[in-house]
Design a protein around this motif. Structure first.
Motif, PDB file in Angstrom:
ATOM      1  N   VAL A  26      31.670  18.984 -17.930  1.00  0.00           N
ATOM      2  CA  VAL A  26      32.903  18.756 -18.691  1.00  0.00           C
ATOM      3  C   VAL A  26      34.059  19.516 -18.051  1.00  0.00           C
ATOM      4  N   TRP A  27      33.816  20.756 -17.623  1.00  0.00           N
ATOM      5  CA  TRP A  27      34.879  21.529 -16.975  1.00  0.00           C
ATOM      6  C   TRP A  27      35.326  20.853 -15.683  1.00  0.00           C
ATOM      7  N   ALA A  28      34.390  20.283 -14.948  1.00  0.00           N
ATOM      8  CA  ALA A  28      34.768  19.572 -13.725  1.00  0.00           C
ATOM      9  C   ALA A  28      35.647  18.371 -14.059  1.00  0.00           C
ATOM     10  N   CYS A  29      35.282  17.658 -15.128  1.00  0.00           N
ATOM     11  CA  CYS A  29      36.093  16.515 -15.557  1.00  0.00           C
ATOM     12  C   CYS A  29      37.510  16.952 -15.928  1.00  0.00           C
ATOM     13  N   GLU A  30      37.626  18.120 -16.512  1.00  0.00           N
ATOM     14  CA  GLU A  30      38.928  18.593 -16.994  1.00  0.00           C
ATOM     15  C   GLU A  30      39.810  19.146 -15.883  1.00  0.00           C
ATOM     16  N   HIS A  31      39.247  19.316 -14.688  1.00  0.00           N
ATOM     17  CA  HIS A  31      40.046  19.819 -13.573  1.00  0.00           C
ATOM     18  C   HIS A  31      41.120  18.792 -13.223  1.00  0.00           C
ATOM     19  N   PRO A  32      42.364  19.221 -13.077  1.00  0.00           N
ATOM     20  CA  PRO A  32      43.454  18.247 -12.874  1.00  0.00           C
ATOM     21  C   PRO A  32      43.372  17.466 -11.564  1.00  0.00           C
ATOM     22  N   TYR A  33      42.592  17.934 -10.589  1.00  0.00           N
ATOM     23  CA  TYR A  33      42.534  17.236  -9.308  1.00  0.00           C
ATOM     24  C   TYR A  33      41.189  16.574  -9.048  1.00  0.00           C
ATOM     25  N   VAL A  34      40.282  16.591  -9.993  1.00  0.00           N
ATOM     26  CA  VAL A  34      39.005  15.884  -9.848  1.00  0.00           C
ATOM     27  C   VAL A  34      39.176  14.470 -10.387  1.00  0.00           C
ATOM     28  N   ASN A  35      39.021  13.483  -9.519  1.00  0.00           N
ATOM     29  CA  ASN A  35      39.218  12.078  -9.903  1.00  0.00           C
ATOM     30  C   ASN A  35      37.929  11.338 -10.208  1.00  0.00           C
ATOM     31  N   VAL A  36      36.846  11.708  -9.503  1.00  0.00           N
ATOM     32  CA  VAL A  36      35.573  10.994  -9.632  1.00  0.00           C
ATOM     33  C   VAL A  36      34.442  12.012  -9.645  1.00  0.00           C
ATOM     34  N   ILE A  37      33.491  11.833 -10.562  1.00  0.00           N
ATOM     35  CA  ILE A  37      32.262  12.626 -10.529  1.00  0.00           C
ATOM     36  C   ILE A  37      31.246  11.842  -9.705  1.00  0.00           C
ATOM     37  N   GLY A  38      30.865  12.385  -8.550  1.00  0.00           N
ATOM     38  CA  GLY A  38      29.952  11.684  -7.650  1.00  0.00           C
ATOM     39  C   GLY A  38      28.505  11.832  -8.067  1.00  0.00           C
ATOM     40  N   HIS A  39      27.702  10.804  -7.778  1.00  0.00           N
ATOM     41  CA  HIS A  39      26.276  10.746  -8.181  1.00  0.00           C
ATOM     42  C   HIS A  39      25.994  11.684  -9.356  1.00  0.00           C
ATOM     43  N   PRO A  40      26.462  11.310 -10.542  1.00  0.00           N
ATOM     44  CA  PRO A  40      26.568  12.247 -11.671  1.00  0.00           C
ATOM     45  C   PRO A  40      25.279  12.933 -12.095  1.00  0.00           C
ATOM     46  N   THR A  41      24.156  12.219 -12.142  1.00  0.00           N
ATOM     47  CA  THR A  41      22.930  12.852 -12.658  1.00  0.00           C
ATOM     48  C   THR A  41      22.150  13.550 -11.562  1.00  0.00           C
ATOM     49  N   THR A  42      22.477  13.296 -10.288  1.00  0.00           N
ATOM     50  CA  THR A  42      21.814  13.849  -9.093  1.00  0.00           C
ATOM     51  C   THR A  42      20.407  13.307  -8.877  1.00  0.00           C
ATOM     52  N   ARG A  43      19.986  12.312  -9.636  1.00  0.00           N
ATOM     53  CA  ARG A  43      18.610  11.850  -9.511  1.00  0.00           C
ATOM     54  C   ARG A  43      18.344  11.272  -8.120  1.00  0.00           C
ATOM     55  N   LEU A  44      17.092  11.383  -7.681  1.00  0.00           N
ATOM     56  CA  LEU A  44      16.590  10.677  -6.515  1.00  0.00           C
ATOM     57  C   LEU A  44      15.410   9.857  -7.005  1.00  0.00           C
ATOM     58  N   ILE A  45      15.505   8.554  -6.925  1.00  0.00           N
ATOM     59  CA  ILE A  45      14.538   7.665  -7.567  1.00  0.00           C
ATOM     60  C   ILE A  45      13.130   7.925  -7.053  1.00  0.00           C
ATOM     61  N   GLY A  46      12.233   8.225  -7.972  1.00  0.00           N
ATOM     62  CA  GLY A  46      10.851   8.492  -7.609  1.00  0.00           C
ATOM     63  C   GLY A  46      10.606   9.871  -7.048  1.00  0.00           C
ATOM     64  N   LYS A  47      11.672  10.677  -6.888  1.00  0.00           N
ATOM     65  CA  LYS A  47      11.515  11.995  -6.278  1.00  0.00           C
ATOM     66  C   LYS A  47      12.073  13.122  -7.157  1.00  0.00           C
ATOM     67  N   ARG A  48      13.206  12.868  -7.797  1.00  0.00           N
ATOM     68  CA  ARG A  48      13.813  13.930  -8.600  1.00  0.00           C
ATOM     69  C   ARG A  48      14.488  13.323  -9.809  1.00  0.00           C
ATOM     70  N   ALA A  49      14.167  13.866 -10.972  1.00  0.00           N
ATOM     71  CA  ALA A  49      14.809  13.392 -12.196  1.00  0.00           C
ATOM     72  C   ALA A  49      16.241  13.899 -12.256  1.00  0.00           C
ATOM     73  N   GLY A  50      17.066  13.227 -13.038  1.00  0.00           N
ATOM     74  CA  GLY A  50      18.442  13.673 -13.215  1.00  0.00           C
ATOM     75  C   GLY A  50      18.510  14.970 -13.995  1.00  0.00           C
ATOM     76  N   VAL A  51      19.643  15.652 -13.884  1.00  0.00           N
ATOM     77  CA  VAL A  51      19.821  16.911 -14.600  1.00  0.00           C
ATOM     78  C   VAL A  51      19.895  16.651 -16.100  1.00  0.00           C
ATOM     79  N   ASP A  52      19.578  17.686 -16.859  1.00  0.00           N
ATOM     80  CA  ASP A  52      19.586  17.586 -18.317  1.00  0.00           C
ATOM     81  C   ASP A  52      20.969  17.967 -18.834  1.00  0.00           C
ATOM     82  N   ALA A  53      21.638  17.018 -19.472  1.00  0.00           N
ATOM     83  CA  ALA A  53      22.960  17.275 -20.047  1.00  0.00           C
ATOM     84  C   ALA A  53      23.149  16.388 -21.266  1.00  0.00           C
ATOM     85  N   ASP A  54      24.109  16.749 -22.095  1.00  0.00           N
ATOM     86  CA  ASP A  54      24.497  15.884 -23.210  1.00  0.00           C
ATOM     87  C   ASP A  54      25.447  14.844 -22.628  1.00  0.00           C
TER      88      ASP A  54
END
Length: 575
Positions: free
Chosen positions: A455-483
């Motif tokens: 959320v803080w990253a979203c609120e940064h005035p110069y952040v336009n896009v959140i890249g690969h948001p959950t960080t998952r790697l299919i079959g290798k790494r689950a996405g991060v836990d967030a609301d």
């Protein structure tokens, strides 16, 4: 048939793993990993190159080039064969588990004689690893999760591999005399992120020539079953291919039926039943007379049921039937709608191609605009500096306008720190056209901390896009836990887009998260995250995922004209 570059990349990566397992030089293992990545992303077909030509590829020296030439000539690499012979097959099986490295795999084999995934799972359940140094409770939990990911993936293959195989098969069968139509169907046509098997359809009067052709294709490693209506083979990658030959007059009904999904087909058959009709792979039939009333095209089949044609990517029984009967289906985004790529890399950081090469390739794709977003300095291994990024900006400005009408945007991929902080102060970030911000570390923060971080990253005035948001790697790494609902709401509130990352091992956001985020009013950017020229074409996988999430061109910022995109990128800032 696998691309030669992909085959060479795979064997070099295996050799790097084998070096690590046997306690070899870590620098040597890293050198082979770099070479593997460079060859995998090299635009030319390496099978056409000799050893001298191979040495022109970045990170491929004389020794590696000679080994690659040997593999291309003989189909084998002697050093790999030698290392394989020294390592039990069980250990090689263990390193397929996400989160379990080669050294730990060897420890498990040597100390506890564990030589399979099932044996390791049983040992964890019996708490047999408790006294083994380096295998504490947290490590065991990670391994347990890795085993779950591996089993969940099962025999399914990535979308990219399935699509490459299917397109080769369709091209070969389409050339057989008597073919009137040929296409792939099933979950691949619906662009699911992984595919269990391939369904290929041919419309023809005679089936035998096509069954013969499939069995004789170079990609075919084993014939599983052969018949007049259906033949199944298995490729060298273990992917089963089911070929069905149908009469030309049944083409539309067969394509609709074998595309699925099962849940969608149940709904369409139910609709047919309520209208006194029967729907099958052969057509739509009047229940009373048995007469065929529709079958030749999918459009004809859907129309007879009182429905518009439904895009395959929507056929999951997630509301598409209700929308078709009510307010109307979305006009989902297509690859033709994408005006530019907003997340790409060059060899200034971890990319494989120069700025000039990437810009040229983007122009060839017909983009109206194109962004270069190399990593910022907090991702320390990339060794970015203020001077390097400013020099790149100057060169990019020189190139702007030299490739037709395509405009160039200078961006960066920022690293989101554990507290939501990003690289560079605001006054420096003001000089970029756009900023993508992504998680690259600290994936195990608790749910509350991770949510606050995003959320803080979203609120940064110069952040336009959140890249690969959950960080998952299919079959290798689950996405991060967030609301995620809180994160999605923050994106909508702050005017921060969420990325649909098109790398086939990411496809992040996935379709289900896209559907949720869309309900919050979030905007999206479908990007390739290209690290080489061939990667630019991976955008198709992101578009397929976006379609599965019901996204339209209005939802996706990089379908917009540049003037509108620039307004969005200002994110409410004045001046």
């Amino acid at each position: 048939m696998a691309r030669a570059n992909d085959e060479v990349e795979a064997i070099l990566r295996e050799y790097a793993d084998l070096i690590a397992i046997t306690g070899g030089d870590a620098f040597k293992a890293r050198a082979y990993e770099k070479a593997a990545r460079a060859i995998g992303g090299y635009p030319a077909d390496v099978s056409t190159l000799d050893a001298e030509g191979l040495r022109e590829i970045p990170n491929v020296g004389r020794s590696i080039a000679d080994k690659v030439a040997e593999y291309l000539r003989t189909g084998k690499m002697a050093v790999v064969e030698e290392r394989r012979a020294k390592i039990p097959a069980g250990v090689r099986e263990l390193i397929t588990i996400p989160t379990l490295g080669p050294k730990k795999a060897l420890r498990l084999y040597e100390d506890l004689h564990i030589s399979s995934v099932s044996e390791l799972a049983a040992a964890i359940e019996k708490d047999a690893l408790a006294d083994l140094k380096g295998f504490g409770e947290k490590t065991q939990e990670n391994i347990r999760h890795g085993i779950e990911l591996l089993r969940r993936a099962g025999t399914r293959v990535p979308l990219s591999l399935a699509l490459d195989t299917a397109e080769r098969i369709v091209a070969e069968l389409s050339a057989v005399t008597g073919c009137t139509r040929c296409a792939y169907a099933g979950s691949l046509r619906r662009m699911r992120e992984t595919v269990g098997d391939l369904d290929v359809l041919v419309a023809a009067e005679r089936s035998a020539p096509f069954m013969d052709a499939l069995c004789e294709l170079p990609v075919t490693a084993e014939v599983v079953a052969r018949g007049a209506k259906k033949t199944s083979v298995r490729t060298g990658k273990g992917l089963q291919v089911d070929l069905r030959v149908v009469p030309p007059q049944s083409w539309g009904a067969a394509l609709q039926y074998f595309t699925g999904s099962k849940a969608h087909n149940i709904r369409t058959r139910t609709i047919a039943g309520h209208q006194g009709l029967k729907l099958s792979e052969y057509g739509v039939f009047d229940t009373g007379s048995g007469a065929s009333v529709a079958s030749r095209t999918e459009e004809e089949v859907y129309a007879r049921l009182g429905l518009p044609w439904i895009p395959p990517t929507l056929r999951e029984d997630r509301g598409e039937i209700e929308a078709a009967l009510g307010e109307g289906l979305p006009e989902v985004v297509t690859e033709r709608d994408i005006r530019g790529d907003l997340h790409t890399h060059t060899d200034l950081t971890d990319g494989l191609a120069s700025l000039e090469a990437m810009v040229e390739a983007a122009a060839e794709r017909g983009y109206a605009y194109y962004a270069v977003t190399d990593h910022a300095p907090n991702l320390y291994m990339q060794r970015m500096t203020d001077e390097k990024i400013l020099a790149q900006r100057e060169r990019l400005r020189e190139l702007d306008g030299t490739r037709g009408r395509m405009r160039l945007l200078h961006g960066t991929e920022l690293n989101i720190g554990p507290e939501g902080e990003v690289d560079w102060p605001e006054e420096f970030l003001a000089g970029f056209d756009l900023c993508v911000a992504s998680l690259h570390s600290h994936f195990d923060l608790g749910r509350t901390a991770m949510t606050r971080r995003l959320v803080w990253a979203c609120e940064h005035p110069y952040v336009n896009v959140i890249g690969h948001p959950t960080t998952r790697l299919i079959g290798k790494r689950a996405g991060v836990d967030a609301d995620w609902d809180e994160v999605f709401a923050a994106c909508a509130r702050t005017g921060t887009a969420l990325e649909v990352n098109a790398q086939p091992d990411r496809l992040d956001l996935g379709d289900e998260d896209i559907l949720r985020a869309r309900e919050h009013g979030v905007r999206f950017a479908v990007n390739s995250d290209a690290h080489s020229v061939p990667h630019l074409a991976q955008l198709r996988y992101g578009v397929g995922t976006a379609q599965r999430g019901w996204l339209t061109g209005e939802d996706v910022i990089n379908t917009w004209p540049l003037t509108r995109l620039r307004r969005f990128l200002r994110k409410g800032r004045r001046g």
